[in-house]
Design an enzyme around this catalytic site. Structure first.
Site, PDB file in Angstrom:
ATOM      1  N   HIS A 174      -2.618 -15.647   0.100  1.00  0.00           N
ATOM      2  CA  HIS A 174      -1.703 -14.870   0.884  1.00  0.00           C
ATOM      3  C   HIS A 174      -2.280 -14.563   2.054  1.00  0.00           C
ATOM      4  O   HIS A 174      -3.463 -14.257   2.219  1.00  0.00           O
ATOM      5  CB  HIS A 174      -1.710 -13.580  -0.034  1.00  0.00           C
ATOM      6  CG  HIS A 174      -0.767 -12.554   0.698  1.00  0.00           C
ATOM      7  ND1 HIS A 174       0.682 -12.472   0.476  1.00  0.00           N
ATOM      8  CD2 HIS A 174      -1.206 -11.589   1.633  1.00  0.00           C
ATOM      9  CE1 HIS A 174       1.138 -11.719   1.538  1.00  0.00           C
ATOM     10  NE2 HIS A 174       0.035 -10.852   1.912  1.00  0.00           N
ATOM     11  N   ASP A 218       8.058  -2.090  -4.624  1.00  0.00           N
ATOM     12  CA  ASP A 218       7.249  -2.513  -3.269  1.00  0.00           C
ATOM     13  C   ASP A 218       8.657  -2.796  -2.300  1.00  0.00           C
ATOM     14  O   ASP A 218       8.491  -2.298  -1.187  1.00  0.00           O
ATOM     15  CB  ASP A 218       6.492  -3.603  -3.635  1.00  0.00           C
ATOM     16  CG  ASP A 218       5.961  -4.160  -2.061  1.00  0.00           C
ATOM     17  OD1 ASP A 218       5.329  -3.168  -1.449  1.00  0.00           O
ATOM     18  OD2 ASP A 218       6.350  -5.194  -1.766  1.00  0.00           O
ATOM     19  N   ARG A 237       8.861   2.595   4.205  1.00  0.00           N
ATOM     20  CA  ARG A 237       7.932   2.905   5.073  1.00  0.00           C
ATOM     21  C   ARG A 237       8.169   2.385   6.425  1.00  0.00           C
ATOM     22  O   ARG A 237       7.622   2.824   7.531  1.00  0.00           O
ATOM     23  CB  ARG A 237       6.761   2.012   4.637  1.00  0.00           C
ATOM     24  CG  ARG A 237       5.992   2.709   3.400  1.00  0.00           C
ATOM     25  CD  ARG A 237       5.101   1.661   2.532  1.00  0.00           C
ATOM     26  NE  ARG A 237       3.884   1.193   3.391  1.00  0.00           N
ATOM     27  CZ  ARG A 237       3.489   0.051   3.239  1.00  0.00           C
ATOM     28  NH1 ARG A 237       3.998  -0.815   2.253  1.00  0.00           N
ATOM     29  NH2 ARG A 237       2.729  -0.388   3.990  1.00  0.00           N
ATOM     30  N   SER A 257       1.016  -2.601  -1.687  1.00  0.00           N
ATOM     31  CA  SER A 257       2.045  -3.407  -1.561  1.00  0.00           C
ATOM     32  C   SER A 257       1.799  -4.731  -1.642  1.00  0.00           C
ATOM     33  O   SER A 257       2.459  -5.744  -2.308  1.00  0.00           O
ATOM     34  CB  SER A 257       2.625  -3.334  -0.007  1.00  0.00           C
ATOM     35  OG  SER A 257       3.323  -3.993   0.185  1.00  0.00           O
ATOM     36  N   LYS A 288       2.371  -7.478  -5.550  1.00  0.00           N
ATOM     37  CA  LYS A 288       3.398  -8.804  -5.722  1.00  0.00           C
ATOM     38  C   LYS A 288       2.491 -10.039  -6.107  1.00  0.00           C
ATOM     39  O   LYS A 288       2.888 -10.658  -6.920  1.00  0.00           O
ATOM     40  CB  LYS A 288       3.746  -9.033  -4.366  1.00  0.00           C
ATOM     41  CG  LYS A 288       5.040  -8.161  -3.813  1.00  0.00           C
ATOM     42  CD  LYS A 288       5.330  -8.299  -2.298  1.00  0.00           C
ATOM     43  CE  LYS A 288       4.485  -8.035  -1.271  1.00  0.00           C
ATOM     44  NZ  LYS A 288       5.038  -7.218  -0.102  1.00  0.00           N
TER      45      LYS A 288
HETATM   46  N1  URA Z   1       2.588  -6.794   4.135  1.00  0.00           N
HETATM   47  C1  URA Z   1       3.058  -6.643   2.858  1.00  0.00           C
HETATM   48  O1  URA Z   1       3.472  -7.022   1.768  1.00  0.00           O
HETATM   49  N2  URA Z   1       3.071  -5.093   2.441  1.00  0.00           N
HETATM   50  C2  URA Z   1       2.522  -4.424   3.738  1.00  0.00           C
HETATM   51  O2  URA Z   1       2.681  -3.004   3.532  1.00  0.00           O
HETATM   52  C3  URA Z   1       2.133  -4.733   4.718  1.00  0.00           C
HETATM   53  C4  URA Z   1       2.213  -6.119   5.074  1.00  0.00           C
END
Ligand code: URA
Length: 433
Positions: A82, A161, A168, A183, A187
């Site tokens: 990621h 999320d 947010r 967050s 995932k």
């Molecule tokens: N990327 C994400 O998936 N979540 C965040 O809060 C910030 C960047």
């Protein structure tokens, strides 16, 4: 239990219990907790922070708010990577086939570009015919068959999320380390891989503007992953300068293929080698040195490039465009940007360069906007290079000629010049395992 009391606890700096966090995540996902209550709680978390236990519980609750992928039938060690997002970041296009060529099982869900950063799904879709929407059965079958599949993120992965991120974004509460860590990791946990390597970008084109912030975020994410039974490493890598020379979807596919052909820009190649080596070292329990030599071997002998061709073929894309990237579609118009000054490039604002590429049509301002796959930028000069006034800094590409003037203005304002060469900035600041 009342959401009002949970907000008051966090407002007063108390540690939330696991039950309170679960109550909030479940209630918000089900639509039973209102946005104004959630916004107040998220702001209280932003201001007061979260302990490690609270952050782990929040992550787990968000991960379990939707589907948890079961990759156990994929037949090997499943791996994921990621990136926190950058400009010119096409590393997945290189790293995924490299590690798959070494036997790791890559079952990857990727995102689209948003704002000044690009996304792997858009890059792959710039190859004619490439399908990024597969059924869960097709996804697993392909990983079993060829060891690699890259698709768009399933709608039901960590839905809590998705809701919280949008909230947010609208309430100035994105920039909180426990909220970002939970967050991203929710995932990754839901996506099911056993080994996860995180590329945490820092610098002018990244979320985390300083190495210290990037390190705090990295440690938090590694700890969360380990606490949830996954092997995790985080690399803190530079995003003060775009990665490689090409920005924009087809242009980035071309550059990724160059690296898989054993060529390409050194900065891109070295970051890809570091990411892939860490994945192999974690998944195969190999020393970092041995993993690196294996990664360099599959880059040099063409087996990583064959793996990319296999991936493209299986997902309906044009293999001939990978074998000969000259066949990828090209923008109708090109415009050269000339240096406004003599001197050495001392700084590039990568975010502004990413935005110049968006103006050309390569990215989207709002989710759902259409994009021009052929639009983008080829950098001829980067930080540390010395130039003469009038020398070519970059080529801009677009199907919309009218976009060049605004894009160029933005692009040139990203550069700072000095008399002397600036100090060399590291590409990789730290590896946290
Ligand atoms: N990327 C994400 O998936 N979540 C965040 O809060 C910030 C960047």
């Amino acid at each position: 239990m009342r959401i009002y009391d949970i907000i008051a606890h966090k407002r007063d700096g108390l540690e939330l219990s696991d039950e309170e966090i679960a109550f909030f995540v479940k209630g918000y996902t089900a639509g039973e907790i209102k946005d104004y209550h959630a916004a107040a709680l998220v702001m209280a978390i932003y201001l007061r922070g979260m302990t490690d236990r609270e952050t782990i519980t929040l992550t787990n609750e968000m991960a379990h708010s939707g589907e948890m992928l079961d990759l156990s039938s994929c037949g090997g060690v499943t791996v994921d990577k990621h990136s926190t997002g950058g400009v010119g970041d096409k590393t997945t296009l290189v790293v995924a086939p490299v590690v798959a060529a070494l036997g790791a099982r890559v079952a990857k869900m990727s995102g689209r570009g948003l704002g000044h950063t690009g996304g792997t799904v858009d890059k792959l879709e710039s190859i004619n015919g490439f399908r990024t929407e597969l059924s869960p059965e097709e996804f697993i079958e392909q990983v079993k068959k060829i060891g690699i599949c890259v698709v768009g993120q399933s709608g039901n992965l960590a839905p809590a999320d998705k809701l919280l991120y949008a909230l947010r974004d609208a309430t100035a509460t994105v920039g909180s380390i426990p909220l970002i860590a939970s967050s991203i990791m929710s995932k990754k946990l839901a996506a099911g891989a056993q080994c996860i390597v995180l590329d945490v970008k820092t610098g002018s084109g990244a979320f985390m503007k300083t190495v210290e912030q990037a390190e705090q975020l990295s440690r938090k994410m590694v700890d969360i992953g380990n606490a949830c039974g996954r092997k995790v490493a985080a690399l803190i890598t530079d995003m003060n300068t775009p990665l490689g020379n090409n920005i924009g979807n087809t242009l980035e596919v071309m550059e990724a293929v160059e690296v898989l052909n054993g060529k390409g820009p050194e900065d891109l190649r070295e970051v890809c080698v570091a990411l892939a080596s860490n994945i192999i070292s974690l998944s195969e329990n190999m020393t970092p040195e041995k993993a690196e030599s294996e990664v360099r071997r599959v880059l040099a002998d063409g087996s990583a490039l064959s793996k990319l061709s296999q991936l493209v073929e299986m997902q309906g894309g044009s293999v001939s465009q990978i074998q000969n990237t000259e066949l990828l579609p090209k923008a109708k118009f090109c415009h050269e940007v000339l240096s406004p000054a003599d001197g050495c490039i001392s700084f590039m604002n990568a975010e502004k360069i990413g935005s110049s590429s968006v103006i050309l049509g390569a990215g989207r301002v709002n989710k759902g906007d259409s994009i021009d796959y052929t639009a983008g930028i080829i950098l001829h000069k980067k930080t540390g290079d010395c130039v003469r006034k009038g020398e070519v800094l970059a080529e801009l590409f677009s199907n919309n000629k009218a976009a060049f003037a605004e894009s160029e203005k933005h692009f040139v304002s990203a550069f700072e010049f000095s008399e002397n060469k600036p100090a060399i900035i590291p590409l990789i600041y730290k590896v946290i395992r």
